[in-house]
Design a protein around this motif. Sequence first.
Motif, mmCIF file in Angstrom:
data_model
loop_
_atom_site.group_PDB
_atom_site.id
_atom_site.type_symbol
_atom_site.label_atom_id
_atom_site.label_comp_id
_atom_site.label_asym_id
_atom_site.label_seq_id
_atom_site.Cartn_x
_atom_site.Cartn_y
_atom_site.Cartn_z
ATOM 1 N N ALA A 83 7.717 -8.920 3.381
ATOM 2 C CA ALA A 83 6.693 -8.009 3.902
ATOM 3 C C ALA A 83 5.311 -8.643 3.771
ATOM 4 O O ALA A 83 4.470 -8.512 4.668
ATOM 5 C CB ALA A 83 6.744 -6.686 3.157
ATOM 6 N N TYR A 106 -2.059 -5.828 -0.880
ATOM 7 C CA TYR A 106 -0.636 -5.503 -0.814
ATOM 8 C C TYR A 106 0.124 -6.155 -1.962
ATOM 9 O O TYR A 106 0.998 -5.533 -2.577
ATOM 10 C CB TYR A 106 -0.034 -5.932 0.522
ATOM 11 N N PHE A 150 -0.566 -4.209 -5.095
ATOM 12 C CA PHE A 150 0.069 -2.885 -5.006
ATOM 13 C C PHE A 150 1.582 -2.986 -5.219
ATOM 14 O O PHE A 150 2.180 -2.189 -5.942
ATOM 15 C CB PHE A 150 -0.247 -2.287 -3.634
ATOM 16 N N SER A 166 4.302 -1.655 -8.400
ATOM 17 C CA SER A 166 5.488 -0.806 -8.253
ATOM 18 C C SER A 166 6.775 -1.543 -8.626
ATOM 19 O O SER A 166 7.799 -0.904 -8.871
ATOM 20 C CB SER A 166 5.573 -0.270 -6.825
ATOM 21 N N PHE A 168 9.048 -0.868 -11.918
ATOM 22 C CA PHE A 168 10.009 0.236 -11.877
ATOM 23 C C PHE A 168 11.385 -0.275 -11.521
ATOM 24 O O PHE A 168 12.385 0.260 -11.953
ATOM 25 C CB PHE A 168 9.559 1.285 -10.858
ATOM 26 N N ALA A 211 1.947 9.139 -1.760
ATOM 27 C CA ALA A 211 0.951 8.244 -2.371
ATOM 28 C C ALA A 211 1.155 6.813 -1.895
ATOM 29 O O ALA A 211 0.207 6.159 -1.431
ATOM 30 C CB ALA A 211 1.046 8.309 -3.894
ATOM 31 N N GLY A 212 2.400 6.324 -1.987
ATOM 32 C CA GLY A 212 2.678 4.954 -1.545
ATOM 33 C C GLY A 212 2.429 4.787 -0.062
ATOM 34 O O GLY A 212 1.819 3.812 0.370
ATOM 35 N N MET A 270 -1.297 4.575 1.077
ATOM 36 C CA MET A 270 -1.911 3.277 0.819
ATOM 37 C C MET A 270 -1.453 2.240 1.838
ATOM 38 O O MET A 270 -2.275 1.500 2.401
ATOM 39 C CB MET A 270 -1.562 2.836 -0.603
ATOM 40 N N LEU A 312 6.430 -2.682 5.227
ATOM 41 C CA LEU A 312 5.610 -2.763 4.026
ATOM 42 C C LEU A 312 5.911 -1.634 3.044
ATOM 43 O O LEU A 312 5.839 -1.819 1.836
ATOM 44 C CB LEU A 312 4.122 -2.720 4.405
ATOM 45 N N SER A 313 6.244 -0.472 3.575
ATOM 46 C CA SER A 313 6.438 0.686 2.694
ATOM 47 C C SER A 313 7.778 0.660 1.981
ATOM 48 O O SER A 313 7.872 1.082 0.835
ATOM 49 C CB SER A 313 6.354 1.981 3.503
ATOM 50 N N ILE A 339 8.111 -0.796 -1.526
ATOM 51 C CA ILE A 339 7.277 -0.090 -2.493
ATOM 52 C C ILE A 339 7.833 1.303 -2.780
ATOM 53 O O ILE A 339 7.770 1.780 -3.907
ATOM 54 C CB ILE A 339 5.830 -0.040 -1.973
ATOM 55 N N LEU A 349 11.019 2.278 -2.458
ATOM 56 C CA LEU A 349 12.436 2.353 -2.826
ATOM 57 C C LEU A 349 12.699 2.993 -4.195
ATOM 58 O O LEU A 349 13.667 3.740 -4.335
ATOM 59 C CB LEU A 349 13.096 0.979 -2.722
ATOM 60 N N TYR A 391 5.960 6.983 -11.718
ATOM 61 C CA TYR A 391 5.709 6.216 -10.503
ATOM 62 C C TYR A 391 4.514 6.786 -9.745
ATOM 63 O O TYR A 391 3.614 6.051 -9.336
ATOM 64 C CB TYR A 391 6.960 6.239 -9.626
ATOM 65 N N VAL A 449 1.222 5.981 -11.572
ATOM 66 C CA VAL A 449 0.866 4.563 -11.473
ATOM 67 C C VAL A 449 0.400 4.216 -10.063
ATOM 68 O O VAL A 449 -0.630 3.564 -9.864
ATOM 69 C CB VAL A 449 2.071 3.692 -11.885
ATOM 70 N N VAL A 450 1.145 4.693 -9.070
ATOM 71 C CA VAL A 450 0.816 4.323 -7.686
ATOM 72 C C VAL A 450 -0.504 4.959 -7.237
ATOM 73 O O VAL A 450 -1.320 4.315 -6.583
ATOM 74 C CB VAL A 450 1.988 4.691 -6.756
ATOM 75 N N ALA A 492 -3.303 2.959 -8.919
ATOM 76 C CA ALA A 492 -3.488 1.644 -8.288
ATOM 77 C C ALA A 492 -4.116 1.807 -6.915
ATOM 78 O O ALA A 492 -5.007 1.040 -6.529
ATOM 79 C CB ALA A 492 -2.147 0.932 -8.178
ATOM 80 N N ALA A 493 -3.669 2.827 -6.174
ATOM 81 C CA ALA A 493 -4.188 3.022 -4.818
ATOM 82 C C ALA A 493 -5.673 3.353 -4.846
ATOM 83 O O ALA A 493 -6.449 2.838 -4.045
ATOM 84 C CB ALA A 493 -3.403 4.129 -4.115
#
Lengths: 243, 227
Positions: free
Chosen positions: A145, A166, A169, A173, A176, B149-150, B153, B171-172, B175, B177, B209, B212-213, B216-217
């Motif tokens: 990505a 990115y 970010f 994550s 986890f 949230a994810g 961003m 891209l999503s 992040i 998953l 999660y 944290v996200v 960070a965002a």
Amino acid sequence: MLDVESKLVGYNKKSENVEIQETLMNKIWQFGLLIWLFLVSLAAFLWAPLAEGLGEYTRILYFHVPVAWVTVLAFLIGAVYSISYLKTRRIIYDQIAESAGQLGLLYCVLATVTGSIWAKVSWGSFWNWDPRETSIFILLLIYAAYFALRSAIEEEERKAVLSSVYSIFAFVSVPFFVFIVPRIYSSLHPDPLINTQTKINMDGKMLTTFLSSLFGFTVLFFWIFKRKIDLVKIKLDLRKMEN
Amino acid sequence: MEIFRLKLLHDAWLIFQKDIRQEFKTRYSLNAIFLFALVTLVAVSFSIGTFTASADIKSALLWIIIFFSAMSGLSHIFVREEEKHTADTLKLVAQPTGIFLGKFLFNLFLLFVLELIIVPLYFAVMNFEVSGVAVFISVLLLGSLGLSAGATMTAAIISKASAKGALFAVLSFPILLPVIVAGINGTKIAVKQVAFAEAGSELQMLFAYSVVVITAAILLFDFVWNE
């Protein structure tokens, strides 16, 4: 062509920040690394004993785990350089982060493939969504990505900012997956066999081979990485001269 | 400091209201996300039938429907600002953090509206039953929190790139998953168990999660927005 060559000659004369000459020290290091990795390979196949319950499959441990470790290390280095880029806005940090990403992608593919082979011989199938397999796959997806994002943006500075954001970010994550999920969901991974109660439960010879291999692979990574940084610096300096 | 904080929340609330009004003029995101969910639900129900699938498969399918519906609509919130060239004006009126929070609230609202419609429909069409309703609802709410949230961003990131639609899901996915995996597992547990303690680790993970996200965002949004 001649033009570039004459520039390069001038460049070599006044090179202050880039060392492209091969020093003796460098050569000794390279040669030492070659011997070291050669010995590690020999030890992994001939010298180290086999772990109980894993049989001959133990041997892939000395290659698979270091490669997976370097994947995570490259990811960390990429994130650190991305943070440096956002703080200083110097394009070189973004280029270095990209180099770390390229190496990380390579190591990630190697870790996935070696892990998959190991899974086939010891669990019976190439892929079965073990938590560790999932997390290495997520890293692979993130690297993919990251490069997809880079290729979708033309303007250099925008590309640098967005891909840095990115990568940070994603880095936030990923824990986890790499650390939390394998602890919540049961895994077939052999570290419950080798690494029980967070104590490393290896024979002395195994441990020596394993740590040497870990060290060798890490140094190999840093050596290639340094080469890539040099390349990036030369590229940026050349561009500066052209302008 | 107190005034700043209040102003931030006030900004976020105003931007949320603005986006809601704008959304209800065209209903673009709402239509996209809802119709996508409906089509997927019909496809799933039609292909596997009502009584054949086990509860585990049904839990997974529910989250897959929610995730891909979110992917079809949640990016619009920033893409719209870029396409209509309203982003610059927005930069002048509000702080980046306020903007992010407002957009995040809107996406959360959109996801809640979607779930309000699609989840009961899913229960009816798929003959899906959960014993721990409270556990299920908590998993759903916390999952939506992390998901929006994810996604907010990544929406901000892709709105500045070309090939936006394809890039958003690419891209999503890595992040988000963790949310999907924890959501599916939490739902599986809610099918059988009533007690909260059974789904404790999933709920903790979803909550951690999200925190944290979101943090960070908020820290990183400045760079993306002012690019």
